[in-house]
Design an enzyme around this catalytic site. Structure first.
Site, PDB file in Angstrom:
ATOM      1  N   TYR A   1      -5.972   9.195   1.926  1.00 34.10           N
ATOM      2  CA  TYR A   1      -6.105   9.761   3.261  1.00 34.10           C
ATOM      3  C   TYR A   1      -4.857  10.581   3.573  1.00 34.10           C
ATOM      4  O   TYR A   1      -3.797  10.412   2.959  1.00 34.10           O
ATOM      5  CB  TYR A   1      -6.336   8.673   4.317  1.00 34.10           C
TER       6      TYR A   1
ATOM      7  N   ASP B   1     -28.706 -20.700  16.141  1.00 34.44           N
ATOM      8  CA  ASP B   1     -29.976 -21.410  16.246  1.00 34.44           C
ATOM      9  C   ASP B   1     -29.977 -22.512  15.201  1.00 34.44           C
ATOM     10  O   ASP B   1     -29.503 -22.331  14.079  1.00 34.44           O
ATOM     11  CB  ASP B   1     -31.183 -20.485  16.093  1.00 34.44           C
TER      12      ASP B   1
ATOM     13  N   HIS C   1       0.861  -1.179   0.000  1.00 28.66           N
ATOM     14  CA  HIS C   1       0.000   0.000   0.000  1.00 28.66           C
ATOM     15  C   HIS C   1       0.895   1.225   0.000  1.00 28.66           C
ATOM     16  O   HIS C   1       1.846   1.316   0.790  1.00 28.66           O
ATOM     17  CB  HIS C   1      -0.898  -0.072   1.240  1.00 28.66           C
TER      18      HIS C   1
END
Length: 853
Positions: free
Chosen positions: A261, A555, A230
């Site tokens: 960013y 469940d 990256h």
């Protein structure tokens, strides 16, 4: 997993980066002091991902548990100090929108902050956004999402602080100890072998980060993880930051429309980019610590590729024009871990006792994950976090194929900041798993979505004409908004209606099927499930599997097909793992996944019996085949296991047969049902009908953070039986939260899930209980947006339009005081508030007349 018998086990943590250091701190805080941290590099700068991580922390996430990990990490790091320096800079976090689509996405993400309780979140208009990050070009900005406690984690400093605390409690830290092997005797770990000698261990935890796949392979384990490079660059000084003495003042900035960013770094900036081709790296190809150090670098830092950074520089110049031309002072391709579902890999090895994994964890979530792991290892469960979506053993076998892992991880890298719909399927490696009916489903124009590799029809184009045909008896077709309307068609309404009025078949093959056989099968199952197992052959029981703290792990539906022969309808691979790890040593019981070799058709509707009965000599009448019973029968020449169950609330059966006869069964039912108006229907109708009928979905509506009473499934718990979690259930406190059914007032106000729920009237009050202005950390005062006033009291879990009832429905978790039927609430949906009311359930056929006829 069964806990070790020793009182003070010897623990070896492989990896001294942010995860390993955090775990050493958390586990020693709980009193386990025989802890050794080993790392192949120097510490605290070991050369892994932590050592080069820019430390930007954004707490907002579409996953509840990931936001909770991040919130814990922020709170912990804010209190951490190393050599007088803070380990966290709470400068805030700002996500900006440069397109109208992203502005809407930030509305949704703001909803996550309210649902999960992320503090200090505010939506900003374009003016407020630019004022918060004053270097932005106002013409490029549509709005922003600001979170006050986001910021910068000083990761290396946090490693040092936590390792120091662990040492003070008795832990040993061994840098420059490369792990060569994990030692195993029988089915239990006994230690690790390093290049400096062997270290005894009762428990080994792999926190090796990008080396995780290499370490896991030592115990025959495949991780769904790919290290990927990256791009990141530290700039030289910029004029707008000249004279700065503090590291950062402005919030960390995320420009997701461009996969970028930013964070301040004194007089310069740090720029991270995902806008480049995926660069996967194999753990075995990383440079050794010695070779990297000799070259003046780190194993996780690769050579910069300038051609991949041309767009980030151009885009930075566009949105931050005053910065001028930037000098890249230190640019590199840093290696981080990506997984196939963007979630961490946590938990115990499936078959080797004592080996644990905590992998694919970024700095943002590190301390939260470490707390969860320490609880899990020491206590046998995490009391603080719901970890089912992070469980290492959640994957199907095909999801561990190397080609699949790399393709999916690379796709996730590319899509890391994309606006993705919850139903959006992957586009590669398809089809992977298909039912025997797949060819017929394609012929009918099945619109296929994907789940756990299975191709599942969401609706069928062949049914489009039903929308305007004379079979439309007046049922309402909503007009959902753009987001709710994706992966939706009015044909779903037709398929739901025909199921209610006539008959439809559903492909239920993707349901996980586990066969439990052998001497002791009844006793074994009884030890794990909350229902009574020692019932007559042919009985079917809906029940739960609980964790040792009484929380719901799953469940299941258990059919007794023979004296010691059971078929369990489960929720996924972690159920299979749970059952296998609880098999007693030397047991004759066999637990086998039979899903791939079998298939299932659900046939439901008032005319279901009219279709099935003429095909068999077996009595399918109500008197001869009761609800929640199972029978072996021949339909024509096809032997089926028929179970009278219905997850849509209509008369019908689940019909199981072997995969080789599945297509013949489909054709037989469709031919026999032609005179009764039979159709094939998809998952869109199925989900709507199951919510109408009040059936929960594990993983969404209920998880292991909930008890049966809270989730409204306590009817499935037989307290006169003994089962795992029973004792905890008897003593566990009830905080009053309940899963509630909401009826939404607006006929087109359809939601999807994860939206915040507010008490009516809370929009009359500001965050401090008053209406007026709010002053931000920069001293700016703004009128409070009414949509942001007050705090959410709960969140939506799943939702659908109820075509039978002509209204949208949603399940939501609400606190005590808001759970009584008739209570009014509001659901935050993007920028709107939808009025809703708590409703008694089931909303459809509460007397069970249709299902038992």
């Amino acid at each position: 997993m069964a806990q070790p018998s020793f009182a003070q086990p010897a623990v070896v943590i492989i990896g001294g980066g942010i995860v390993g250091a955090s775990l050493a701190d958390e586990i020693t805080e709980r009193g386990w002091t025989d802890v050794t941290v080993v790392d192949g590099g120097p510490l605290p700068v070991s050369g892994g991902s932590t050592s080069h991580a820019p430390g930007v922390v954004f707490q907002t996430n579409g996953s509840k548990v990931m936001s909770e990990f991040a919130m814990y990490t922020v709170n912990k790091f804010k209190s951490l100090v190393h050599q007088g320096d803070s380990c966290y800079l709470a400068v805030g976090g700002l996500e900006i929108a440069t397109t109208p689509e992203r502005a809407l996405e930030l509305e949704r993400r703001y909803g996550y902050t309210q649902s999960w309780g992320v503090p200090g979140a505010r939506l900003l208009d374009a003016r407020e956004t630019v004022r918060t990050w004053d270097l932005l070009d106002p013409s490029t900005v549509h709005g922003g999402l600001y979170v006050a406690d986001d910021g910068i984690a000083k990761a290396v400093r946090a490693v040092a602080a936590q390792l120091d605390r662990a040492r003070s409690r008795g832990a040993t830290v061994l840098p420059h100890h490369e792990v060569l092997d994990v030692l195993v005797t029988g089915n239990r770990v006994t230690g690790v072998r390093t290049d400096q000698g062997d270290i005894r261990a009762d428990i080994v935890v792999c926190c090796a980060g990008i080396w995780g796949p290499k370490v896991a392979a030592m115990v025959g384990q495949t991780l769904a993880l790919t290290p990927l490079a990256h791009q990141f660059a530290w700039t030289g000084p910029v004029n707008d930051l000249a004279g700065r003495t503090s590291e950062a003042v402005r919030p960390v900035l995320r420009h997701q429309d461009a996969d970028l960013y930013y964070r301040e770094n004194g007089t310069g900036l740090g720029i991270g980019s995902y806008r480049h081709r995926p660069m996967p790296v194999r753990s075995t190809d990383l440079a050794s610590w010695k070779d990297a150090a000799a070259a003046g670098g780190q194993p996780s830092v690769l050579d910069f590729t300038p051609e991949d950074f041309e767009f980030p520089l151009a885009e930075t110049a566009r949105i931050l024009p005053s910065l001028g031309e930037l000098e890249l002072k230190n640019a590199f391709n840093g290696v981080f871990s990506f997984t196939t579902d963007n979630m961490p890999l946590l938990g115990p090895h499936a078959s080797i006792d004592g080996f644990w994994t905590a992998e694919a964890v970024w700095v943002t979530h590190s301390a939260g994950v470490a707390k969860a792991m320490a609880e899990w290892i020491v206590d046998g469960y995490s009391r603080s976090f719901d970890l089912h979506a992070c469980d290492l053993n959640r994957f199907e076998r095909h999801q561990l194929a190397p080609a699949y892992i790399e393709a999916k991880d690379c796709q996730n890298f590319v899509e890391v900041y994309d606006i993705l719909h919850p139903l959006q399927p992957m586009e590669h490696s398809r089809p992977l798993r298909t039912s025997p009916f797949y060819a017929r489903e394609l012929e009918l124009g099945g619109v296929m979505l994907e789940a756990n590799g299975w191709e599942r029809p969401h609706w069928y184009a062949a049914n489009d004409a039903l929308v305007t045909s004379d079979r439309n008896t007046g049922w309402h077709i909503p007009q959902p908004g753009d987001w709710a309307g994706r992966f939706w068609s009015p044909t779903i309404a037709a398929e739901a209606a025909v199921t209610r009025t006539d008959v439809a078949i559903y492909d239920m093959t993707a349901l996980k099927r586990i066969e439990v056989t052998g001497a002791g099968a009844t006793e074994f199952l009884q030890s794990l499930v909350t229902g009574k197992m020692a019932k007559s052959v042919g009985s079917v029981t809906y029940c739960l599997m609980l964790d040792i703290d009484g929380g719901i792990r799953s469940d299941v539906t258990v059919a007794r097909l023979g004296e010691e022969h059971y078929q369990v309808g489960a929720n996924g691979a972690i159920d299979l793992d749970w059952m296998r790890r609880h098999l007693p040593d030397g047991s004759a019981v066999q637990v086998r996944d039979i899903t791939a070799g079998t298939c299932c058709i659900g046939i439901w509707g008032p005319k279901a019996r009219d279709v099935v009965q003429p095909l068999t000599d077996t009595d399918f009448s109500n008197a001869g085949f009761k609800y929640f019973r199972a029978k072996q029968a021949f339909l024509g020449t096809i032997e089926v296991t028929a179970m009278r169950l219905s997850y849509v609330g209509e008369l019908g059966w689940e019909l199981y047969t072997t995969a080789d006869q599945g297509l013949v069964l489909w054709d037989l039912l469709m031919k026999a049902g032609a005179e009764h108006g039979i159709i094939a229907a998809g998952r869109g109708a199925f989900n709507a009908l199951r919510i109408e009928k009040g059936y929960r979905s594990f993983g969404g509506d209920m998880t292991d953070e909930h008890t049966p009473v809270q989730a409204g499934v306590d009817f499935a718990v037989k307290m006169d039986q003994d089962f795992l979690g029973k004792d905890a259930l008897l003593t566990r406190e009830d905080d009053g939260k309940r899963l509630c059914l909401l009826t939404i007032e607006g006929e087109n106000d359809i939601v999807i899930g994860s939206e915040p729920v507010y008490a009516v009237g809370m929009d009359q009050l500001g965050p401090n209980g008053t209406r007026g202005t709010e002053v931000d950390k920069f001293g700016h005062a703004d009128e409070v947006d009414p949509r942001q006033e007050g705090r959410a009291i709960g969140y939506v879990t799943s939702a659908a339009y109820a075509y039978t009832l002509g209204t949208p429905l949603a399940y939501a978790w609400l606190p005590a005081g808001y759970t009584a039927p008739g209570t009014s609430v509001e659901i935050g949906y993007f920028g709107d508030r939808y009025r809703a009311v708590v409703t008694a359930e089931p909303a459809f056929d509460p007397e069970m007349k249709k299902i038992r006829c």
